[in-house]
Design a protein around this motif. Structure first.
Motif, short mmCIF file in Angstrom:
data_model
loop_
_atom_site.label_atom_id
_atom_site.label_comp_id
_atom_site.label_asym_id
_atom_site.label_seq_id
_atom_site.Cartn_x
_atom_site.Cartn_y
_atom_site.Cartn_z
N GLU A 43 -72.71 -88.05 -2.59
CA GLU A 43 -73.33 -87.00 -3.39
C GLU A 43 -72.53 -85.71 -3.29
OE1 GLU A 43 -77.63 -84.67 -3.82
OE2 GLU A 43 -77.39 -86.34 -2.42
N GLU A 44 -72.06 -85.39 -2.07
CA GLU A 44 -71.26 -84.18 -1.87
C GLU A 44 -69.94 -84.27 -2.62
OE1 GLU A 44 -69.97 -80.50 -0.72
OE2 GLU A 44 -71.99 -81.36 -0.60
N LEU A 49 -65.57 -86.62 -7.67
CA LEU A 49 -65.47 -87.99 -8.18
C LEU A 49 -65.61 -88.04 -9.69
CD1 LEU A 49 -67.58 -89.85 -5.45
CD2 LEU A 49 -65.10 -90.02 -5.80
N THR A 50 -66.27 -87.05 -10.26
CA THR A 50 -66.46 -87.01 -11.72
C THR A 50 -65.61 -85.94 -12.38
OG1 THR A 50 -68.33 -85.51 -11.42
CG2 THR A 50 -68.82 -87.87 -11.55
N ALA A 54 -57.56 -86.25 -12.60
CA ALA A 54 -57.37 -87.55 -11.94
C ALA A 54 -57.00 -87.37 -10.47
CB ALA A 54 -56.29 -88.35 -12.65
N GLU A 55 -56.24 -86.32 -10.18
CA GLU A 55 -55.81 -86.09 -8.80
C GLU A 55 -57.00 -85.79 -7.90
OE1 GLU A 55 -52.82 -83.19 -6.21
OE2 GLU A 55 -52.89 -83.04 -8.41
N ALA A 60 -60.89 -87.66 -3.67
CA ALA A 60 -62.26 -87.90 -3.25
C ALA A 60 -62.49 -89.38 -2.96
CB ALA A 60 -63.22 -87.43 -4.34
N THR A 61 -61.93 -90.25 -3.80
CA THR A 61 -62.06 -91.70 -3.57
C THR A 61 -61.31 -92.11 -2.32
OG1 THR A 61 -62.11 -92.01 -5.99
CG2 THR A 61 -61.75 -93.97 -4.62
N ARG A 62 -60.16 -91.49 -2.11
CA ARG A 62 -59.36 -91.79 -0.92
C ARG A 62 -60.12 -91.43 0.35
NH1 ARG A 62 -55.05 -88.14 1.26
NH2 ARG A 62 -54.19 -89.22 3.07
#
Length: 994
Positions: A43-44, A49-50, A54-55, A60-62
């Motif tokens: 959530e944070e 993430l949205t 793209a970077e 965030a995904t990493r």
């Protein structure tokens, strides 16, 4: 305004790229301390993430993926796992730059124990549908394969719900892969997929995406020590092709095609793959290809110049025949037709033993026969009568010898398939030849040609191994012939082999041995006694024969008594040695099976002790006799349990130290004490030292024994006894329990021996004391005792002693050499792992330092010591220490000591390939010295070793050795004309390489 929590700040810093490692640690700490949940973290990170950038989404995904990898497998609960599975499935559709982090996160998520089957299926389906795997980078493709590998290993039952969908997805993932590491994983997975999933309609596609790599053509880069090995890839792919019989219709034509290749490695790989596939594919699948396979194999077996190809052909046909034999109930005609074709093509070669195809044909038929019982029956049914007829048709002894050896090899093949005819009605593969084959071998036992007699004796041992093949009358006749050969044959090899055959017969039929053989041998001894002729070498071999055939308890006890009676008769030293050798042989035989140890410890050793005391003037004074006595004591004592060994120790101490002879039965004690001085009896001491030095560590040896052995080692006038006492003392010190008593023993030994080593003492006394010092040092080094360095330093100090310098240099060979009867595991000694490496690393720098400090006339002893050490050190250890030692080795080559030069040449030859960069700096010094040694007239071995070392020098870089090429070739002319063939051979090889 209240400050944001630390974990939120850390998330922001990570996404913006300010501080990766510390940020991860802060977030992980918050999660593990239950400050937040995984869902709170997502959530944070939601805004990132949205994000449209793209970077930012990638970072965030990493962060999420890295955190998941560091959390325990049980941390994520079912709800969180379901959410993350849905999240990552959606993310697979995101920008390509985010894909590596998504895959990394999926890999971490699949390790969670709370990930449900439905979520696993969702992830795998998304992976197959949304990811073009072969468009990814190498490391990202590896992540995909790791995900699949983990799921197949841990969640196979869940994946199997996808059925053919998983097979199709896997084919898409694998198709076009080029990285060797990825392929090694993919091939392993493909084999499992073939066996655990319904490949059905996709069988051909799955075969195509794997078989396109066959045969493997890959050479790992030499700079990468962690690279996948070629053989590993070959084996993985082979298991994949042999995973399912469904592949048979596609794989067998491929293998036949590759067998016609001109590339030898492709042929070998195809044959070995065929061998692996045969059992899996089955007889029916092999049926259409049997004739083409045999045509290809026949060509290779009869015409190939490569032993590897021929061996691979043997393996392939062996597995094919085994497969046909397993399915014999439904494929009898297949087996008969296949073997019949082989026999048809090989038969005419067996009729021409003088031609070159005789041996390849017989070897190949032996492989076929060894595959199964039916194959053995069919092959031997054709081959044995053919060889018999050829044997009788050939007048030349050499041809008959070759045929006989071949026949024996075929008979050996039948041993596993030959049932006992007396117990079962099975005819067995050799039932039809029960009359002709034994008659052939028995008739040759009296042949005029010694080689044929020897071979026939070997053949009779094979006949005995064929259960139930020889009748009772055949065995009786065989025993009669063998006894005659043992007693009368002029050829010693024939006599020795006949003894082995009698021992084999004793295992199969001890009644014949007791009733026929032993009386004949004992009668021969009595006849010789009557004419007082014990000089015959045949007669002296009879005790060894008696020992070899004594297999039962009753026979062992009787034979021991007969051997003692034999040794008590007047005769030569060789007679005594023959008796002792026979006793040792019997003890070794029984030790191997664990039998009769109580008899040996309570009867044999006491009887032998009394016998040594009976002998006038100490008859057992030869080195061989003393060695046999010591070995008997060691072999018996090392095999005893603690209780029996303790009793044996008490007995030997009472005889030798206390001179109490009352425990020896059936002898005149008064006569013994008058005739012999017990302390001077070398044979008795050999038995004493051997027995006490080889007991288990639990057996307590009194300190008086060590004091006695130390005194004997330093004062006895007989060198052999001194050496035995030194070795005994070393064994005892090595096994002595740690503590103050051992330290006291060592301190006393140091004081005593240092006194005896003083330069003012007699030379003989110093040499004996130094020899004992060396053995004590070895005992301490092997067990890793702290006193080892003290003793070693004394040896280093003696390198500068005028009288002991050579002994000290050679001592380094003793310190690292492995002996069977001293400081070995067989003697129950304490042996520390890698003691040689440790000793070398500690001592080599000291020798180098001593060499530089020593006067010119003493430098050679440091070189000898170093060279003696290098012979026993593993190459891997030497590589790291080689550069500083090389100048000393070059000095050793210039020494006047031939043994030092030979040892140095051996070391240099072994290391030149591993350290070319070090040797390159010294080529201008090394090459002239090697060329000089090729002309060393007094020692042929020196010339050969120098030439071999010159040959290995060609492995150095071309630009280093090219300037010396013409000089070397020119100076090799003398070696090419050497009077010794071995030197000329080495010179030719060296010149060709230069």
């Amino acid at each position: 305004m209240m400050a944001a929590p630390a974990w939120k700040v850390a998330c922001e810093e990570f996404v913006t790229g300010k501080n990766d490692d510390s940020s991860v640690a802060v977030v992980e700490h918050a999660l593990t301390n239950k400050e937040i949940t995984v869902l709170d973290l997502v959530e944070e990170l939601g805004v990132h993430l949205t994000s449209t950038q793209a970077e930012s989404r990638a970072q965030a995904t990493r962060l999420l993926a890295v955190i998941l990898h560091q959390l325990p497998k049980t941390f994520v609960n079912t709800q969180e796992a379901k959410f993350l599975a849905a999240f990552f499935s959606e993310k697979l559709q995101d920008h390509y730059s985010i894909m590596p982090h998504v895959l990394h996160g999926i890999y971490a998520l699949t390790m969670s124990q709370y990930l449900l089957a439905e979520d696993i299926l969702k992830l795998v389906q998304a992976l197959f549908n949304e990811v073009q795997v072969q468009s990814l980078m190498k490391d990202d493709r590896r992540t995909v394969f790791c995900i699949l590998a983990h799921l197949i290993d841990q969640r196979l039952s869940d994946l199997q719900k996808l059925d053919a969908e998983f097979v199709l997805g896997f084919i898409k993932v694998l198709d076009g892969e080029k990285d060797p590491q990825n392929l090694s994983v993919a091939f392993r997975l493909a084999a499992i997929v073939c066996q655990q999933f319904p490949i059905g309609n996709f069988a051909e596609e799955l075969f195509e995406v794997t078989s396109c790599y066959f045969p493997i053509d890959y050479t790992p880069p030499s700079s990468d020590i962690y690279a996948v090995k070629t053989q590993d890839l070959v084996l993985y792919l082979r298991k994949c092709l042999a995973a399912t019989p469904v592949f048979a219709e596609f794989c067998l034509p491929l293998l036949l095609d590759k067998l016609s290749s001109d590339v030898q490695s492709a042929k070998i790989d195809s044959l070995l793959t065929l061998a692996e596939c045969a059992e899996i594919y089955g007889a029916e699948q092999l049926k259409p290809f049997l004739q083409p396979i045999w045509l290809v194999v026949r060509k290779e077996v009869f015409a190939s110049m490569s032993e590897e190809v021929v061996k691979a052909c043997h393996q392939a046909v062996l597995q094919i025949v085994k497969t046909l034999s397993i399915a014999i109930s439904t494929a009898q005609s297949l087996l008969d037709d296949f073997i019949g074709g082989i026999l048809l093509d090989c038969r005419h070669h067996l009729s021409e033993p003088e031609l070159k195809l005789f041996v390849p044909s017989t070897k190949f038929l032996q492989v076929v026969a060894s595959a199964s019982d039916p194959a053995c029956c069919k092959v031997l049914g054709t081959v044995v009568p053919l060889l018999e007829s050829q044997f009788y048709a050939r007048p030349q002894d050499s041809q008959r010898q070759a045929i006989l050896v071949t026949l024996i090899d075929f008979l050996k093949i039948a041993i596993p398939y030959c049932t006992d005819i007396h117990e079962a009605g099975d005819t067995g593969p050799l039932q039809a030849f029960r009359g002709s084959v034994p008659a052939l071998f028995l008739s040759l036992l009296s042949d005029r040609n010694a080689s044929l007699r020897l071979t026939s004796v070997c053949g009779t041992q094979t006949l005995l191994d064929l259960s139930g093949f020889l009748s009772q009358s055949d065995m009786c006749l065989l025993a009669e012939h063998l006894v005659k050969l043992v007693l009368e044959d002029p050829s010693r090899p024939v006599r020795l082999e006949s003894t082995k055959a009698l021992a084999e017969l004793s295992l199969h039929n001890s009644v014949i041995i007791q009733e026929n053989v032993m009386p004949a041998l004992l009668n021969k001894l009595k006849e010789e006694k009557a004419v007082e002729d014990y000089s015959s070498s045949n007669t002296e071999e009879i005790p060894a024969t008696l020992a070899a055939i004594s297999v039962s308890s009753h026979m062992v006890e009787d034979t021991v008594q007969h051997i003692f009676d034999y040794m008590r008769q007047p005769g030569s030293n060789s007679q005594q040695e023959a008796g002792l050798k026979a006793l040792l042989l019997m003890v070794q035989q029984c030790t191997a099976t664990g039998d009769r140890m109580h008899f040996f410890s309570t009867h044999l050793v006491p009887t032998l002790t009394g016998f040594t005391l009976e002998q006038q003037g100490d008859m057992f004074h030869t080195l061989d006799a003393l060695s046999f006595m010591e070995s008997i004591g060691q072999t018996v004592a090392s095999s005893l349990n603690a209780g029996l060994a303790t009793e044996l120790v008490k007995f030997m101490i009472s005889i030798v130290l206390e001179e109490d002879l009352s425990m020896i039965k059936n002898i005149d004690v008064n006569k013994l004490t008058r005739v012999n001085n017990i302390s001077d009896n070398a044979a008795l001491h050999a038995l004493f030292a051997g027995s006490l030095s080889s007991c288990m560590q639990q057996v307590v040896i009194p300190e008086e024994v060590l004091a006695h052995e130390k005194e004997v080692a330093c004062t006895c006038s007989k060198e052999a006894v001194c050496n035995m006492a030194s070795r005994c003392y070393a064994n005892l010190i090595n096994k002595y329990r740690e503590g103050a008593n051992l330290d006291s023993l060592l301190n006393n030994a140091i004081k005593d021996l240092e006194l005896r080593l003083e330069p003012s003492r007699y030379s003989e006394e110093r040499l004996k004391a130094f020899s004992l010092w060396v053995w004590i040092t070895k005992a301490l080094i092997v067990r890793g005792h702290p006193y080892a360095s003290t003793f070693k330093c004394k040896i280093l100090g003696q390198l500068s002693d005028t009288e002991l310098s050579e002994k000290a240099a050679n001592a380094f060979s003793v310190l690292l050499h492995d002996y069977d009867n001293v400081l070995s595991s067989e003697m129950h000694c304490n042996i520390r792992l890698m003691y040689k490496q440790r000793f070398f690393l500690e001592t080599a720098p000291q020798l180098v330092e001593g060499f530089h400090a020593a006067p010119t006339d003493q430098k050679q002893y440091y070189l000898i010591a170093l060279s003696n050490m290098l012979k026993f050190i593993p190459r891997q250890v030497l590589l790291g220490e080689f550069p500083p030692l090389l100048p000393l080795l070059l000095q050793s080559l210039m020494s006047s000591d031939p043994s030092l030069q030979l040892s140095t040449l051996s070391v240099l030859s072994d290391l030149v390939r591993d350290t070319p960069q070090v040797l390159a700096e010294h080529v201008d010094t090394l090459l002239p010295q090697l060329l000089k040694l090729t002309l060393h007239r007094p020692n042929m071995n020196m010339r050969v070793s120098a030439l071999n070392c010159l040959s290995t020098m060609t492995d150095l870089p071309h630009h280093i050795i090219y300037p010396y090429q013409q000089q070397v070739i020119r100076q090799l002319a003398t070696a090419l004309d050497d009077k010794k063939r071995l030197v000329r051979k080495a010179a030719v090889k060296t010149k060709m390489k230069w």
